[in-house]
Design a protein around this motif. Structure first.
Motif, PDB file in Angstrom:
ATOM      1  N   ARG A 292       5.493   3.511  -2.859  1.00  0.00           N
ATOM      2  CA  ARG A 292       4.979   2.723  -3.850  1.00  0.00           C
ATOM      3  C   ARG A 292       3.102   3.205  -3.917  1.00  0.00           C
ATOM      4  O   ARG A 292       2.722   3.416  -2.602  1.00  0.00           O
ATOM      5  CB  ARG A 292       4.999   1.235  -3.481  1.00  0.00           C
ATOM      6  CG  ARG A 292       4.381   0.199  -4.545  1.00  0.00           C
ATOM      7  CD  ARG A 292       4.664  -0.996  -4.373  1.00  0.00           C
ATOM      8  NE  ARG A 292       4.254  -1.622  -2.980  1.00  0.00           N
ATOM      9  CZ  ARG A 292       4.916  -1.958  -2.054  1.00  0.00           C
ATOM     10  NH1 ARG A 292       6.011  -1.791  -2.032  1.00  0.00           N
ATOM     11  NH2 ARG A 292       4.143  -2.603  -0.746  1.00  0.00           N
ATOM     12  N   GLU A 294      -0.294   1.774  -5.361  1.00  0.00           N
ATOM     13  CA  GLU A 294      -0.910   0.618  -6.054  1.00  0.00           C
ATOM     14  C   GLU A 294      -2.383   0.807  -6.135  1.00  0.00           C
ATOM     15  O   GLU A 294      -3.072   1.579  -5.433  1.00  0.00           O
ATOM     16  CB  GLU A 294      -1.096  -0.550  -5.120  1.00  0.00           C
ATOM     17  CG  GLU A 294       0.748  -1.186  -4.894  1.00  0.00           C
ATOM     18  CD  GLU A 294       0.718  -2.437  -4.169  1.00  0.00           C
ATOM     19  OE1 GLU A 294      -0.218  -2.719  -3.762  1.00  0.00           O
ATOM     20  OE2 GLU A 294       1.759  -3.075  -4.031  1.00  0.00           O
ATOM     21  N   SER A 296      -5.955  -1.286  -7.972  1.00  0.00           N
ATOM     22  CA  SER A 296      -6.488  -2.743  -8.789  1.00  0.00           C
ATOM     23  C   SER A 296      -6.911  -2.242 -10.034  1.00  0.00           C
ATOM     24  O   SER A 296      -6.445  -3.153 -10.944  1.00  0.00           O
ATOM     25  CB  SER A 296      -7.420  -3.193  -7.722  1.00  0.00           C
ATOM     26  OG  SER A 296      -7.105  -3.495  -6.456  1.00  0.00           O
ATOM     27  N   SER A 311      -4.104  -3.661 -11.824  1.00  0.00           N
ATOM     28  CA  SER A 311      -2.788  -4.132 -11.286  1.00  0.00           C
ATOM     29  C   SER A 311      -1.718  -3.039 -11.207  1.00  0.00           C
ATOM     30  O   SER A 311      -0.516  -3.284 -11.582  1.00  0.00           O
ATOM     31  CB  SER A 311      -2.250  -5.364 -11.620  1.00  0.00           C
ATOM     32  OG  SER A 311      -3.252  -6.182 -11.405  1.00  0.00           O
ATOM     33  N   ARG A 313       1.003  -0.688 -10.218  1.00  0.00           N
ATOM     34  CA  ARG A 313       2.077  -0.596  -9.276  1.00  0.00           C
ATOM     35  C   ARG A 313       3.389   0.330  -9.500  1.00  0.00           C
ATOM     36  O   ARG A 313       3.910  -0.075 -10.261  1.00  0.00           O
ATOM     37  CB  ARG A 313       2.686  -2.036  -9.016  1.00  0.00           C
ATOM     38  CG  ARG A 313       3.775  -2.271  -7.667  1.00  0.00           C
ATOM     39  CD  ARG A 313       3.971  -3.615  -7.680  1.00  0.00           C
ATOM     40  NE  ARG A 313       5.161  -3.637  -6.724  1.00  0.00           N
ATOM     41  CZ  ARG A 313       4.915  -4.292  -5.492  1.00  0.00           C
ATOM     42  NH1 ARG A 313       3.749  -4.302  -4.956  1.00  0.00           N
ATOM     43  NH2 ARG A 313       5.860  -4.457  -4.738  1.00  0.00           N
ATOM     44  N   GLN A 315       6.447   2.393  -8.271  1.00  0.00           N
ATOM     45  CA  GLN A 315       7.437   2.356  -7.056  1.00  0.00           C
ATOM     46  C   GLN A 315       8.766   3.330  -7.332  1.00  0.00           C
ATOM     47  O   GLN A 315       9.300   2.961  -8.363  1.00  0.00           O
ATOM     48  CB  GLN A 315       7.931   0.866  -6.687  1.00  0.00           C
ATOM     49  CG  GLN A 315       8.672   0.864  -5.405  1.00  0.00           C
ATOM     50  CD  GLN A 315       8.838  -0.599  -5.010  1.00  0.00           C
ATOM     51  OE1 GLN A 315       7.950  -1.135  -4.666  1.00  0.00           O
ATOM     52  NE2 GLN A 315      10.179  -1.169  -4.618  1.00  0.00           N
TER      53      GLN A 315
END
Length: 353
Positions: A292, A294, A296, A311, A313, A315
């Motif tokens: 994953r 990530e 912000s 946000s 993300r 995966q």
């Protein structure tokens, strides 16, 4: 320059003798460690030789604990616990390596997760070792890291009975690094069990592994910081003041695996001049892992336009399992033969279109 502190203990925890001197051989097929009977326990108060502390690979090649102090040990005194001659490390411990050599795996039957750069410290099935020891054995590895943090690798193994052994191990790392947003945090937990019946016919081995690898990603230095570092700008001599391309990005690799392998000898004989053995075997495992990324806030100027501005993300998931059954035949003249059937399933992909 960091001072490295070596704490490498191979020390029995208490005087609990459990098996006699054993004979070992090597090789993929003809290896069959011979364990003694319970009545032949080592004499109380007598220290067993180091050659009785066996280490068994997945191919059942057997060696024993090596307590000698050599240069080869110094080459293995690193995070990977092996000679990293063909690997060029990054700026912080626990990060990927640049491979200067190439190894080919022609036995691979299914796809692997694409994030292979994160798998240098990932414990695969072939990396798991089993043990057979006359007294409890502890191994501790400790070393300082870059800037802040520690790294530790601890192992404990013991034989509950001459035929039953288990081991627990944990490898952990937390290293801040010298640059902004380069923190590394990893953990590898492993539990193994192996069993051999008194008549040597039935053998069982299983292990459970839980692993996680977290790396902050800074994408390297931005152009201004890179230019100042190369030209020797006095204001940028402290690496912690250099501006990176990414300031809030993190990558994760997590996985867990359950593995079982057992076999039973249907015919076999061994004497001083000959050896043959036929076994039926069964192997099964299940592994679930994910990778994953990530962030912000999207770094459009560095990574390009993003569908969302915050946000992030992304995966990737991989679920894999297999069941195998068959027969093996090992002959001192003809060699080693194996035949069987296997059913394997995997689910690899993304949770999006």
């Amino acid at each position: 320059m960091n001072k490295n502190i070596l704490l490498f203990l191979l020390l029995p925890l208490w005087a609990w003798a459990q098996l006699p001197t054993q004979t070992t051989t090597s090789g993929l097929g003809n290896n069959r460690p011979q364990f003694g009977n319970e009545k032949d326990l080592t004499v109380e108060g007598e220290k067993p030789p180091i050659t009785d502390y066996l280490i068994i690979s997945q191919d059942r090649d057997t060696t024993f604990v090596d307590t000698t102090l050599t240069m080869a040990k110094d080459y293995k005194y690193n995070y990977l616990r092996r000679d990293d001659f063909e690997l060029m490390p990054f700026h912080n411990i626990g990060r990927p390596y640049n491979s200067l050599g190439r190894n080919f795996d022609f036995d691979l039957l299914s796809p692997r997760m694409g994030a292979r750069a994160r798998h240098f410290n990932y414990i695969e099935i072939e990396d798991v070792l089993d043990y057979h020891v006359p007294t409890p054995l502890t191994e501790l590895y400790f070393k300082t890291v870059v800037n802040q943090g520690q790294q530790l690798d601890a192992l404990f193994t013991t034989n509950v009975s001459p035929g039953l052994n288990f081991s627990l191990s944990y490898k952990g790392l937390r290293s801040a690094g010298n640059y902004v947003n380069t923190l590394t945090s990893t953990g590898n937990f492993k539990f193994t069990t192996n069993y051999v019946s008194k008549n040597q016919r039935y053998r069982l081995r299983l292990h459970t592994v839980f692993q996680d690898n977290s790396n902050q990603e800074n994408g390297g230095l931005d152009p201004e910081s890179l230019e100042g570092f190369v030209t020797g700008n006095e204001d940028l001599q402290d690496r912690g003041r250099l501006e990176p391309n990414l300031t809030d990005a993190t990558s994760f690799l997590e996985g867990k695996r359950y593995y079982l392998n057992h076999d039973y000898e249907i015919i076999g004989d061994k004497d001083s001049t000959s050896y043959y053995s036929a076994r039926i075997y069964n192997t099964a495992f299940y592994e679930d892992k994910l990778y994953r990324f990530e962030e912000s806030t999207a770094s459009n100027s560095f990574l390009g336009d993003s569908y969302v501005s915050s946000s992030l993300r992304d995966q990737t998931d991989l679920e894999q399992g297999a069941i195998e059954a068959g027969i093996t035949y090992d002959h001192y003249i003809l060699g080693y033969f194996k035949a069987g059937i296997v059913r394997q399933e995997y689910n690899y992909g993304y949770n999006r279109t």
